[in-house]
Design an enzyme around this catalytic site. Sequence first.
Site, PDB file in Angstrom:
ATOM      1  N   ASP A   1     -17.495   9.590   0.586  1.00  0.00           N
ATOM      2  CA  ASP A   1     -16.132  10.267   0.075  1.00  0.00           C
ATOM      3  C   ASP A   1     -16.048  11.795   0.556  1.00  0.00           C
ATOM      4  OD1 ASP A   1     -13.456  10.675  -1.540  1.00  0.00           O
ATOM      5  OD2 ASP A   1     -14.156   8.749  -2.523  1.00  0.00           O
TER       6      ASP A   1
ATOM      7  N   ASP B   1     -10.444  12.392   0.666  1.00  0.00           N
ATOM      8  CA  ASP B   1      -9.690  12.458  -0.611  1.00  0.00           C
ATOM      9  C   ASP B   1      -8.514  13.366  -0.524  1.00  0.00           C
ATOM     10  OD1 ASP B   1     -10.080  11.847  -3.776  1.00  0.00           O
ATOM     11  OD2 ASP B   1     -10.039  14.302  -3.830  1.00  0.00           O
TER      12      ASP B   1
ATOM     13  N   GLU C   1      -6.651   9.553   2.027  1.00  0.00           N
ATOM     14  CA  GLU C   1      -5.900   9.188   1.010  1.00  0.00           C
ATOM     15  C   GLU C   1      -4.381   9.496   1.214  1.00  0.00           C
ATOM     16  OE1 GLU C   1      -6.183   9.330  -4.023  1.00  0.00           O
ATOM     17  OE2 GLU C   1      -6.837  10.673  -2.755  1.00  0.00           O
TER      18      GLU C   1
ATOM     19  N   HIS D   1     -10.489   2.689  -7.731  1.00  0.00           N
ATOM     20  CA  HIS D   1     -11.044   3.334  -8.928  1.00  0.00           C
ATOM     21  C   HIS D   1      -9.795   4.046  -9.682  1.00  0.00           C
ATOM     22  CE1 HIS D   1     -10.955   6.577  -5.966  1.00  0.00           C
ATOM     23  NE2 HIS D   1     -10.935   7.504  -6.773  1.00  0.00           N
ATOM     24  N   ASP D   2      -8.375   4.075  -8.941  1.00  0.00           N
ATOM     25  CA  ASP D   2      -7.605   4.906  -9.440  1.00  0.00           C
ATOM     26  C   ASP D   2      -6.500   4.043 -10.213  1.00  0.00           C
ATOM     27  OD1 ASP D   2      -8.494   7.573  -8.951  1.00  0.00           O
ATOM     28  OD2 ASP D   2      -7.573   7.512  -6.879  1.00  0.00           O
TER      29      ASP D   2
HETATM   30  C1  GLC Z   1      -8.065  11.299  -5.481  1.00  0.00           C
HETATM   31  C2  GLC Z   1      -9.181  10.293  -6.315  1.00  0.00           C
HETATM   32  C3  GLC Z   1      -9.151  10.541  -7.600  1.00  0.00           C
HETATM   33  C4  GLC Z   1      -9.379  12.156  -7.941  1.00  0.00           C
HETATM   34  C5  GLC Z   1      -8.472  12.891  -7.320  1.00  0.00           C
HETATM   35  C6  GLC Z   1      -8.716  14.356  -7.317  1.00  0.00           C
HETATM   36  O1  GLC Z   1      -7.003  10.863  -5.939  1.00  0.00           O
HETATM   37  O2  GLC Z   1      -9.341   9.134  -5.847  1.00  0.00           O
HETATM   38  O3  GLC Z   1      -9.975   9.572  -8.411  1.00  0.00           O
HETATM   39  O4  GLC Z   1      -9.163  12.244  -9.544  1.00  0.00           O
HETATM   40  O5  GLC Z   1      -8.356  12.729  -5.917  1.00  0.00           O
HETATM   41  O6  GLC Z   1     -10.022  14.478  -6.573  1.00  0.00           O
END
Ligand code: GLC
Length: 554
Positions: A98, A202, A256, A326-327
């Site tokens: 990541d 991310d 993302e 995970h979100d």
């Molecule tokens: C992304 C991650 C998430 C995190 C956010 C801030 O959305 O997937 O889990 O809280 O970024 O880094």
Amino acid sequence: MKTRWYKDSVFYQIYPRSFCDSNGDGIGDIKGIISKLDYLKSLGITAVWLSPCYKSPNDDNGYDISDYRDIMDEFGTLDDWKEMIEGMHKRGIKLVMDLVVNHTSDEHEWFKQSRSSIDNPYRDYYFWRKGSGKDGKKPPNNWTSRFGGSAWAYDEQTGEYYLHLFSKKQPDLNWDNPKVRQEVVDICNYWFELGVDGFRCDVIIYISKQEGLPNAKWNPFTCGDEYFVIGPHYHEYIHEINQKSWSKYDIMTVGEGQGITVADAESMVAEPREELDAIFTFEHQEADARMSVVPRKFKLSRFKKIMTSWQNIPNTCWNSLFLENHDYSRSIPRYIKPEFRKEGAKMLAVTMNFMKGTPYIFQGQEIGMTNIEHFKPKDYVDIVSKNVYKIAKKIFPLVPVVKWALQKRARDHARTPMQWSAEENAGFTTGTPWMYVNPNYKEINVAEAEADPDSVLNFYRKINKFRVGNKIIKDGTYNEFYAKSDKVFVYARELHGVSYLVAANWTHKVVEFDLPEQFKGKTSKLVMSNYFDSKEEAGDCNLMPYEAVVWEIK
Ligand code: GLC
Ligand code: CA
């Protein structure tokens, strides 16, 4: 240089904190991952996306990094990590890490320097501004943090505010500073030299902010979006990182993409642009929510429309296929009635895995792990859930609404410890788990699934084996049928005159299926199904609750 190996891969996402604890401190760790490498191999996955494992004070479970070149103490050491990647590579599994570089932790050395004085050489690594309003006591603009409240925090030391689009402990990096971009290049190259096969980037689409940081149209959740989602220099900066680092190795990047729609796909991931290789869109997550947070009734036709639009992106682009990460809360019960857990989980696997793109399985999805049935406010540990709940308590009538929304959508659902066995704490730890274990671990766990030839786990193994290296799935055309139906998802993939026709019943009732005209009278055979007695040849039939079939038709 680029083999684009990811087009033939099946990914497995590990959220390390919740995967497997090797030393009884209740927190998953790298040695725990190493102990499960044979399991991963047996699943037939060919790549891992590992959520952050770098040094971090864990305000947001590792998404707040204080040292990009070392491993979080609770997870182990860099030597453990080296043993892990070696173990993966030996088994033919790639490792994608990541890359969290929209922001750092406020405990990163750069930020410590930056906040220390206005003329520190690191000052310009972040966004520092004076307060607004008559007395200068108001934040510099009205942007909101994605985690609730203002996106600005006041810092006593120099009497200025810094920007944080996530928590206060996650200050945003200033990508307009060429030194920051060079740091990102150096971090990427550091890990590539250690053998890493790519990055999941991310919130990468937030990296470029509109000059002047103007006030935005007010909205409590997403205020400021128009000034930093794919901001003015986004493409330029990503291309620069690509040229200076990513293009020099046979690696992959997947960004993302919150808020990214199919109209953006080409500019984001088309190969000639030399930017990202792929992106996670979240459009389909809206099929049962508004703005990703307010739950609404799931509508299959809405979901299919989005999936199909992404399947039809230009051939120079590549898709990422996922339902869970995970979100988000678990797909059971989001899409499936829990009474049909096994059939439903397999149906989802069929629907997703015959599409074009790279599939991602989130840990636990392969055994059909579910949401927690009754979450109590005290059991939420995620910073977002806690923030939202705190805000609700201030505006009391909001409490029941927020409880309801969290029960449906909280990120905590996906982060409960992996259920390995029916032993105490689901076999995740011998100590006290860092987070609530789903009480259904006695029935839903890996050991149980291993022993059952008909388990969701064994079905995923079958699908992964079928998929990896399959040319029709990788390169075939995509054609949808019955787009308006809210009951069935039907599509065909075709290459050189051979088709896979996928027919999936997304309801808990029997539905009638009519074979589309163009397939009538052809030779066919069943190649995948989640029922013992599915129809062997393509034809009109009744599809049982959540039944999914794939026929090969010539
Ligand atoms: C992304 C991650 C998430 C995190 C956010 C801030 O959305 O997937 O889990 O809280 O970024 O880094
Ligand atoms: Ca541990």
